[in-house]
Design a protein around this motif. Structure first.
Motif, PDB file in Angstrom:
ATOM      1  N   MET A   1       0.810  -1.171   0.000  1.00 46.07           N
ATOM      2  CA  MET A   1       0.000   0.000   0.000  1.00 46.07           C
ATOM      3  C   MET A   1       0.866   1.251   0.000  1.00 46.07           C
ATOM      4  O   MET A   1       1.907   1.286   0.620  1.00 46.07           O
ATOM      5  CB  MET A   1      -0.847  -0.017   1.263  1.00 46.07           C
ATOM      6  CG  MET A   1      -2.214   0.340   0.918  1.00 46.07           C
ATOM      7  SD  MET A   1      -3.590   0.205   1.919  1.00 46.07           S
ATOM      8  CE  MET A   1      -4.114  -1.426   1.586  1.00 46.07           C
ATOM      9  N   HIS A   2       0.440   2.268  -0.706  1.00 48.58           N
ATOM     10  CA  HIS A   2       1.190   3.513  -0.780  1.00 48.58           C
ATOM     11  C   HIS A   2       0.300   4.682  -0.385  1.00 48.58           C
ATOM     12  O   HIS A   2      -0.911   4.641  -0.544  1.00 48.58           O
ATOM     13  CB  HIS A   2       1.689   3.765  -2.210  1.00 48.58           C
ATOM     14  CG  HIS A   2       2.745   2.824  -2.642  1.00 48.58           C
ATOM     15  ND1 HIS A   2       2.472   1.573  -3.114  1.00 48.58           N
ATOM     16  CD2 HIS A   2       4.083   2.942  -2.652  1.00 48.58           C
ATOM     17  CE1 HIS A   2       3.594   0.968  -3.422  1.00 48.58           C
ATOM     18  NE2 HIS A   2       4.589   1.779  -3.146  1.00 48.58           N
ATOM     19  N   LEU A   3       0.931   5.711   0.089  1.00 45.96           N
ATOM     20  CA  LEU A   3       0.263   6.977   0.347  1.00 45.96           C
ATOM     21  C   LEU A   3       0.881   8.011  -0.559  1.00 45.96           C
ATOM     22  O   LEU A   3       2.063   7.957  -0.863  1.00 45.96           O
ATOM     23  CB  LEU A   3       0.474   7.426   1.794  1.00 45.96           C
ATOM     24  CG  LEU A   3      -0.162   6.579   2.861  1.00 45.96           C
ATOM     25  CD1 LEU A   3       0.257   7.089   4.219  1.00 45.96           C
ATOM     26  CD2 LEU A   3      -1.662   6.611   2.747  1.00 45.96           C
ATOM     27  N   LYS A   4       0.082   8.952  -0.952  1.00 49.90           N
ATOM     28  CA  LYS A   4       0.597  10.081  -1.718  1.00 49.90           C
ATOM     29  C   LYS A   4       0.398  11.310  -0.861  1.00 49.90           C
ATOM     30  O   LYS A   4      -0.708  11.574  -0.386  1.00 49.90           O
ATOM     31  CB  LYS A   4      -0.169  10.230  -3.035  1.00 49.90           C
ATOM     32  CG  LYS A   4       0.272  11.419  -3.856  1.00 49.90           C
ATOM     33  CD  LYS A   4      -0.375  11.423  -5.213  1.00 49.90           C
ATOM     34  CE  LYS A   4      -1.850  11.716  -5.100  1.00 49.90           C
ATOM     35  NZ  LYS A   4      -2.542  11.867  -6.356  1.00 49.90           N
ATOM     36  N   ILE A   5       1.468  12.022  -0.616  1.00 49.31           N
ATOM     37  CA  ILE A   5       1.360  13.267   0.115  1.00 49.31           C
ATOM     38  C   ILE A   5       1.532  14.365  -0.909  1.00 49.31           C
ATOM     39  O   ILE A   5       2.596  14.555  -1.488  1.00 49.31           O
ATOM     40  CB  ILE A   5       2.384  13.347   1.252  1.00 49.31           C
ATOM     41  CG1 ILE A   5       2.147  12.173   2.201  1.00 49.31           C
ATOM     42  CG2 ILE A   5       2.281  14.683   1.968  1.00 49.31           C
ATOM     43  CD1 ILE A   5       3.108  12.057   3.322  1.00 49.31           C
TER      44      ILE A   5
ATOM     45  N   ARG B   1       5.405   4.632   1.233  1.00 48.76           N
ATOM     46  CA  ARG B   1       4.882   3.350   1.684  1.00 48.76           C
ATOM     47  C   ARG B   1       4.168   3.543   3.025  1.00 48.76           C
ATOM     48  O   ARG B   1       4.599   4.322   3.863  1.00 48.76           O
ATOM     49  CB  ARG B   1       5.993   2.321   1.813  1.00 48.76           C
ATOM     50  CG  ARG B   1       6.607   1.972   0.476  1.00 48.76           C
ATOM     51  CD  ARG B   1       7.360   0.664   0.573  1.00 48.76           C
ATOM     52  NE  ARG B   1       7.914   0.316  -0.705  1.00 48.76           N
ATOM     53  CZ  ARG B   1       7.253  -0.319  -1.670  1.00 48.76           C
ATOM     54  NH1 ARG B   1       6.003  -0.667  -1.488  1.00 48.76           N
ATOM     55  NH2 ARG B   1       7.841  -0.612  -2.811  1.00 48.76           N
ATOM     56  N   GLU B   2       3.080   2.813   3.193  1.00 51.88           N
ATOM     57  CA  GLU B   2       2.250   2.967   4.382  1.00 51.88           C
ATOM     58  C   GLU B   2       3.041   2.772   5.680  1.00 51.88           C
ATOM     59  O   GLU B   2       2.815   3.464   6.667  1.00 51.88           O
ATOM     60  CB  GLU B   2       1.073   1.995   4.323  1.00 51.88           C
ATOM     61  CG  GLU B   2       0.081   2.199   5.425  1.00 51.88           C
ATOM     62  CD  GLU B   2      -1.158   1.336   5.239  1.00 51.88           C
ATOM     63  OE1 GLU B   2      -2.179   1.703   5.826  1.00 51.88           O
ATOM     64  OE2 GLU B   2      -1.113   0.327   4.510  1.00 51.88           O
ATOM     65  N   GLN B   3       4.004   1.858   5.678  1.00 54.77           N
ATOM     66  CA  GLN B   3       4.760   1.596   6.897  1.00 54.77           C
ATOM     67  C   GLN B   3       5.656   2.766   7.315  1.00 54.77           C
ATOM     68  O   GLN B   3       6.162   2.788   8.432  1.00 54.77           O
ATOM     69  CB  GLN B   3       5.575   0.301   6.794  1.00 54.77           C
ATOM     70  CG  GLN B   3       6.611   0.301   5.701  1.00 54.77           C
ATOM     71  CD  GLN B   3       6.120  -0.352   4.420  1.00 54.77           C
ATOM     72  OE1 GLN B   3       4.933  -0.338   4.122  1.00 54.77           O
ATOM     73  NE2 GLN B   3       7.032  -0.915   3.660  1.00 54.77           N
TER      74      GLN B   3
END
Length: 120
Positions: A1-5, A56-58
């Motif tokens: 899972m990825h986050l985009k900031i 990355r979510e972590q």
């Protein structure tokens, strides 16, 4: 899972170097600290700092702790201005949230619908 900031900004009236120290101290490989941008020339009375990255979510807790350290930078002028900023964080499953850096902390809430175009 990825986050985009999404490209975000912080501003502070002084203490620009302190922000640099915080965001680079815990990331010697510049995995995510490379997402920070510090204009070569600050202008007028506000020091601007910008950030944008896919993450990355972590790594989110690590990044959030960096923001909390930045938010706690003491006021450095007679106006008692603290660091303020706004981040839109997009999660592949949970959608977008808004992180407000203000009052010496980070407040996390749902992003207003008008910013959803950033999540497309």
């Amino acid at each position: 899972m990825h986050l985009k900031i999404n490209p975000a900004r912080l501003h502070h009236y002084r203490g620009h170097d302190r922000v640099k120290d915080i965001v680079s101290s815990e990331d010697p490989d510049r995995t995510y600290s490379g997402g920070w941008g510090f204009p070569a020339r600050q202008y007028n009375w506000t020091n601007w700092v910008f950030f944008g990255a896919d993450m990355r979510e972590q790594s989110v807790d690590w990044f959030l702790e960096q923001l909390r350290l930045v938010a706690r930078i003491p006021a450095s002028d007679d106006d008692n201005d603290l660091v303020t900023g706004l981040f839109f964080v997009s999660h592949e499953v949970e959608g977008m949230s808004e992180w407000q850096v203000r009052d010496g902390g980070v407040a996390i809430g749902s992003a207003n619908g008008e910013y959803q175009y950033l999540d497309e």
